[in-house]
Scaffold this active site. Structure first.
Site, PDB file in Angstrom:
ATOM      1  N   SER A   1       0.751  -1.232  -0.086  1.00 52.89           N
ATOM      2  CA  SER A   1       0.119   0.117  -0.123  1.00 52.89           C
ATOM      3  C   SER A   1       0.858   1.211   0.086  1.00 52.89           C
ATOM      4  O   SER A   1       0.667   2.484  -0.806  1.00 52.89           O
ATOM      5  CB  SER A   1      -0.955   0.121   1.233  1.00 52.89           C
ATOM      6  OG  SER A   1      -1.794   1.127   1.171  1.00 52.89           O
TER       7      SER A   1
ATOM      8  N   TRP B   1       2.467   1.478  -3.341  1.00 49.35           N
ATOM      9  CA  TRP B   1       1.621   1.938  -4.317  1.00 49.35           C
ATOM     10  C   TRP B   1       1.361   3.505  -4.323  1.00 49.35           C
ATOM     11  O   TRP B   1       1.357   4.164  -5.699  1.00 49.35           O
ATOM     12  CB  TRP B   1       0.075   1.658  -4.141  1.00 49.35           C
ATOM     13  CG  TRP B   1      -0.869   1.979  -4.889  1.00 49.35           C
ATOM     14  CD1 TRP B   1      -1.506   1.097  -5.867  1.00 49.35           C
ATOM     15  CD2 TRP B   1      -1.535   3.078  -4.684  1.00 49.35           C
ATOM     16  NE1 TRP B   1      -2.532   2.008  -6.732  1.00 49.35           N
ATOM     17  CE2 TRP B   1      -2.510   3.025  -6.130  1.00 49.35           C
ATOM     18  CE3 TRP B   1      -1.906   4.211  -4.054  1.00 49.35           C
ATOM     19  CZ2 TRP B   1      -3.693   3.999  -6.042  1.00 49.35           C
ATOM     20  CZ3 TRP B   1      -2.962   5.090  -3.884  1.00 49.35           C
ATOM     21  CH2 TRP B   1      -3.664   5.140  -5.005  1.00 49.35           C
ATOM     22  N   HIS B   2       1.735   4.200  -3.472  1.00 45.57           N
ATOM     23  CA  HIS B   2       1.585   5.696  -3.363  1.00 45.57           C
ATOM     24  C   HIS B   2       2.940   6.092  -4.178  1.00 45.57           C
ATOM     25  O   HIS B   2       2.676   7.673  -4.523  1.00 45.57           O
ATOM     26  CB  HIS B   2       1.539   6.159  -1.720  1.00 45.57           C
ATOM     27  CG  HIS B   2       0.192   5.811  -1.261  1.00 45.57           C
ATOM     28  ND1 HIS B   2      -0.287   4.728  -0.816  1.00 45.57           N
ATOM     29  CD2 HIS B   2      -0.795   6.658  -1.147  1.00 45.57           C
ATOM     30  CE1 HIS B   2      -1.295   4.942  -0.388  1.00 45.57           C
ATOM     31  NE2 HIS B   2      -1.818   6.003  -0.555  1.00 45.57           N
ATOM     32  N   GLY B   3       3.844   5.743  -4.238  1.00 47.59           N
ATOM     33  CA  GLY B   3       5.113   6.459  -4.674  1.00 47.59           C
ATOM     34  C   GLY B   3       6.337   5.689  -4.742  1.00 47.59           C
ATOM     35  O   GLY B   3       6.494   4.806  -3.789  1.00 47.59           O
TER      36      GLY B   3
ATOM     37  N   PHE C   1       0.157  10.162  -7.564  1.00 43.56           N
ATOM     38  CA  PHE C   1       0.041   8.732  -7.295  1.00 43.56           C
ATOM     39  C   PHE C   1      -0.568   7.989  -8.503  1.00 43.56           C
ATOM     40  O   PHE C   1      -0.399   6.577  -8.427  1.00 43.56           O
ATOM     41  CB  PHE C   1      -0.414   8.447  -6.054  1.00 43.56           C
ATOM     42  CG  PHE C   1       0.130   9.303  -4.789  1.00 43.56           C
ATOM     43  CD1 PHE C   1       1.370   9.619  -4.937  1.00 43.56           C
ATOM     44  CD2 PHE C   1      -0.958   9.956  -3.805  1.00 43.56           C
ATOM     45  CE1 PHE C   1       1.857  10.227  -3.611  1.00 43.56           C
ATOM     46  CE2 PHE C   1      -0.398  10.606  -3.203  1.00 43.56           C
ATOM     47  CZ  PHE C   1       0.979  10.691  -2.845  1.00 43.56           C
TER      48      PHE C   1
END
Length: 483
Positions: free
Chosen positions: A322, A325-327, A483
């Protein structure tokens, strides 16, 4: 195209009129209009990346059709993995290529071997993390036979590119959104009015709360080495409300806009800062992503069904993924690890499902115990957001170190103290409205419904006035576009 722009204010009514008054006789024409409007909406940013959406659409549509006739299990797995590799391949290249390259070079340098490698100047396509997961949900659900593959390419294209939620979610499941493109939509006045209210509240969150908080969050984080601990604490709190107002504001506008066209999207935020523990927070924050990882990653890994080791492993995997996934930054990964550490004690003691109902349901004031747990959870969340906002790990560590120093007892410093105080007052008003409306699907969904019409419209007028007063001359993009 930004929701908070003049362009969108012109675009939306035009599409609305064409949708309900020109193409309303034909479902196929309505879906085709949605596809055209969605491609225009996305192409307004950079038309070159429309090819990625089209290619992803073609790949998953074709694979879905082939899965419908293929009975051999090995070939079905190959088709599924083809969808996964194509979609995640694009996402990995555009979002993570330079991250892996830089860390690969650094790792070899650590052992005394120098490798020459050039980073690429890659532009990250807006929304690629969102529509990639959306199309993947279709392929996976068709493979698992939870969903019949569609034969309607126009409807499928509309599902993939649906402009209200294309670039920042909610990440819709094919099982929920795709069937809505098969059914004739009829205009419902009450649904449209509710949608307009949600758009209004979303704009308030973005323009009045998030953008005002951003001014001070950016000022403080960008100059953290020169500021005292108490100012840095306020900087973290400003960012906490910035990211919530910005992202949940986008979701509100997306859901409200969808309702104008007769569609229902899933709730993406459910008043997360009123949570009493971290498990409740993650049931209420970015719900579409949390449930996506739960259903397509956590449960297939075994979920919490196994022993202690499996529970710990799966929890760290889902939170690290998770975060990633954001960066492509170690700060996001550490943010994920920190949330896993917060979550694990609840899971291991079987207390992760304790707070399923709304806090102080049916009451105005929470109990002292509820209020205490809410403050503790909020404090843990604010601390974790420091890593999320920091430029790198060194920045995060120095920021936290100064907070833990004696300077935390100093008076906060701001270049514009009156504006800072006004922003704090706006946050307090915002929190009160959100608290009052926490049992609705958005804060003002029920507020004022029993008031006299003149009082109700005064309330809405005040919101519109606040939006107009704080509307910047140049619209600011939403945080989650990166993102």
């Amino acid at each position: 195209m930004l929701f908070n722009s003049i362009d969108f204010a012109i675009f939306l009514p035009i599409v609305f009129i064409l949708y309900w008054f020109v193409t309303n006789k034909s479902l196929r024409l309505q879906n085709l209009l949605i596809v055209a409007a969605s491609y225009l909406f996305y192409g307004w940013w950079d038309w070159r990346f429309l090819s990625l959406i089209l290619f992803s659409t073609l790949v998953d549509y074709t694979i879905g059709r082939k899965l419908s006739v293929e009975e051999n299990q090995n070939r079905r797995k190959i088709l599924l993995w083809a969808s996964i590799l194509v979609n995640l391949g694009f996402l990995g290249f555009f979002k993570y290529y330079n991250f892996f390259l830089d860390n690969f070079v650094t790792a070899f340098s650590f052992f005394g071997t120098e490798i020459k490698a050039s980073s690429l100047n890659i532009i990250l396509p807006v929304g690629i993390s969102f529509y990639t997961f959306q199309t993947l949900s279709y392929s996976i659900d068709v493979y698992k036979r939870k969903l019949e593959p569609t034969k309607d390419f126009i409807a499928f294209s509309a599902f993939v590119s649906f402009f209200p939620q294309l670039v920042a979610g909610p990440i819709e499941r094919a099982t929920h959104l795709l069937p809505q493109f098969y059914k004739k939509r009829t205009f419902e006045y009450s649904k449209a009015v509710d949608g307009m209210r949600q758009i209004l509240w979303g704009l308030f969150k973005k323009i009045v709360i998030a953008d005002n908080c951003a001014e001070f969050a950016n000022q403080i984080f960008n100059n953290s080495a020169e500021l005292n601990g108490s100012t840095l604490v306020l900087g973290a709190i400003f960012f906490t409300f910035q990211i919530y107002g910005d992202f949940s504001g986008y979701s509100d506008i997306a859901i409200g806009t969808s309702r104008l066209f007769g569609f229902d999207l899933m709730q993406n935020f459910n008043f997360p800062y009123f949570s009493r523990d971290i498990a409740e927070f993650w049931r209420r924050w970015h719900i579409s992503l949390s449930t996506w990882f739960r259903d397509y990653l956590y449960i297939p890994l075994g979920g919490s069904r196994g022993g202690t080791w499996m529970k710990v492993r799966n929890t760290f995997i889902i939170f690290i993924v998770s975060g990633f996934w954001h960066g492509a930054n170690w700060t996001y990964i550490v943010w994920g690890i920190l949330n896993a550490i917060y979550f694990l004690p609840l899971l291991l003691t079987n207390n992760n499902r304790n707070n399923l109902e709304t806090i102080a349901q049916g009451k105005f004031f929470p109990s002292i115990k509820e209020f205490s747990f809410m403050l503790i959870t909020f404090g843990l969340t604010v601390f974790a957001w420091i890593f999320f906002r920091a430029e790198n790990m060194g920045h995060a560590i120095s920021y936290i170190s100064e907070i833990l120093s004696p300077s935390i007892f100093s008076i906060p410093k701001f270049t514009d103290m009156s504006r800072a105080l006004m922003t704090i007052i706006l946050i307090a008003i915002f929190v009160l409205v959100e608290w009052k409306g926490r049992e609705g699907h958005f804060a003002i969904s029920h507020i004022g419904q029993r008031w006299h019409r003149s009082l109700r419209w005064t309330f809405y007028s005040l919101i519109i006035f606040a939006i107009g007063m704080f509307m910047p001359s140049v619209e600011s993009p939403f945080i989650y576009f990166q993102f």
